[in-house]
Design an enzyme around this catalytic site. Sequence first.
Site, PDB file in Angstrom:
ATOM      1  N   SER A  97       0.875  -1.173   0.000  1.00 13.22           N
ATOM      2  CA  SER A  97       0.000   0.000   0.000  1.00 13.22           C
ATOM      3  C   SER A  97       0.910   1.220   0.000  1.00 13.22           C
ATOM      4  O   SER A  97       1.514   1.549   1.023  1.00 13.22           O
ATOM      5  CB  SER A  97      -0.898   0.010   1.242  1.00 13.22           C
ATOM      6  OG  SER A  97      -1.772  -1.095   1.222  1.00 13.22           O
ATOM      7  N   LYS A 172      -6.600   1.190  -3.406  1.00  6.22           N
ATOM      8  CA  LYS A 172      -6.382   0.514  -2.126  1.00  6.22           C
ATOM      9  C   LYS A 172      -6.576   1.479  -0.951  1.00  6.22           C
ATOM     10  O   LYS A 172      -7.203   1.135   0.054  1.00  6.22           O
ATOM     11  CB  LYS A 172      -4.976  -0.095  -2.071  1.00  6.22           C
ATOM     12  CG  LYS A 172      -4.597  -0.722  -0.715  1.00  6.22           C
ATOM     13  CD  LYS A 172      -5.500  -1.880  -0.354  1.00  6.22           C
ATOM     14  CE  LYS A 172      -5.234  -2.421   1.050  1.00  6.22           C
ATOM     15  NZ  LYS A 172      -3.914  -3.034   1.212  1.00  6.22           N
TER      16      LYS A 172
END
Length: 296
Positions: A97, A172
Amino acid sequence: MSCKIGFIGLGQMWSRMCKRLLAAEHTVVAYDLSAARAAEMARLGASQAASPKEVALLADYILLSLPDSAAVESAVLGPEGAIHGARQGAVLIDLTSAKPLSTRKIAAELEKIGVAMLDAPVSRGAQGAENGTLSMMVGGDAAVLERCKPFLAVLATDIYHVGGIGAGHILKMLNNLVSSTCFLITTEAIALGAKAGLDPHVINSVINGSSGMSYATDRRFPEQVFTNKLNSGFAIRLMQKDVAMALELSQQLMVPMPIGANTVQVYTKAMAEGLADKDNMYLVEVIEELVGVKVR
């Protein structure tokens, strides 16, 4: 068909992914700053590399799963980074991420040596990694993704191509913003109902069958909170990083995000109180103590 796959970063979730690739008879070379984790992969059948550069020298597909963008930049562009070993035609896939601007910077450097990049962060936690049922949000060239799908399907049941490089990382952070906000407000609502004398299980069941339904009511509370298994495999510090990145993006694009900003503050406060390494579901306990009621 067996692929030569490099794996950089073997944390709690990512070691499970590496194990699945080995079980599917892919050739895997692994590197992690933790010698113990790398040795564990070696015992399972992966080759152990001494650096990200060595991983890239030995693999056609290089997967990274690291804490943040700074770690990814170091692992790819640093003195012993993957860019110094990657061969023309290889593909680097970042499961981290991370920040899209950093991702695009790395992709531009890799393009100069003929290496493609995909950003492919995942969702559904440690259990999804264990079972190969992750959701994967992929940014980058669609044709490159098609090349990678045969082995990515070992890891994920749902693979979404969401746009150009960096788009996966944006999606995300948005997913985690929505997921964390739903979880927090569900916890607050159930705690309020419990304080008023209602049964937490009944509250959750009714909300789950009504317009308030979310992943929190459908899965988190029945499977983890009510069974007192507050272990999603995702630490508070990682969730704080993701939701803070979403807030940063909103500021860059001049998009007001008052509700999301409150979510960021909750995780930032938890960090300030020394809870960084606690599982992000530990916030159930924090809210229980604040309200003075048990929902488990």
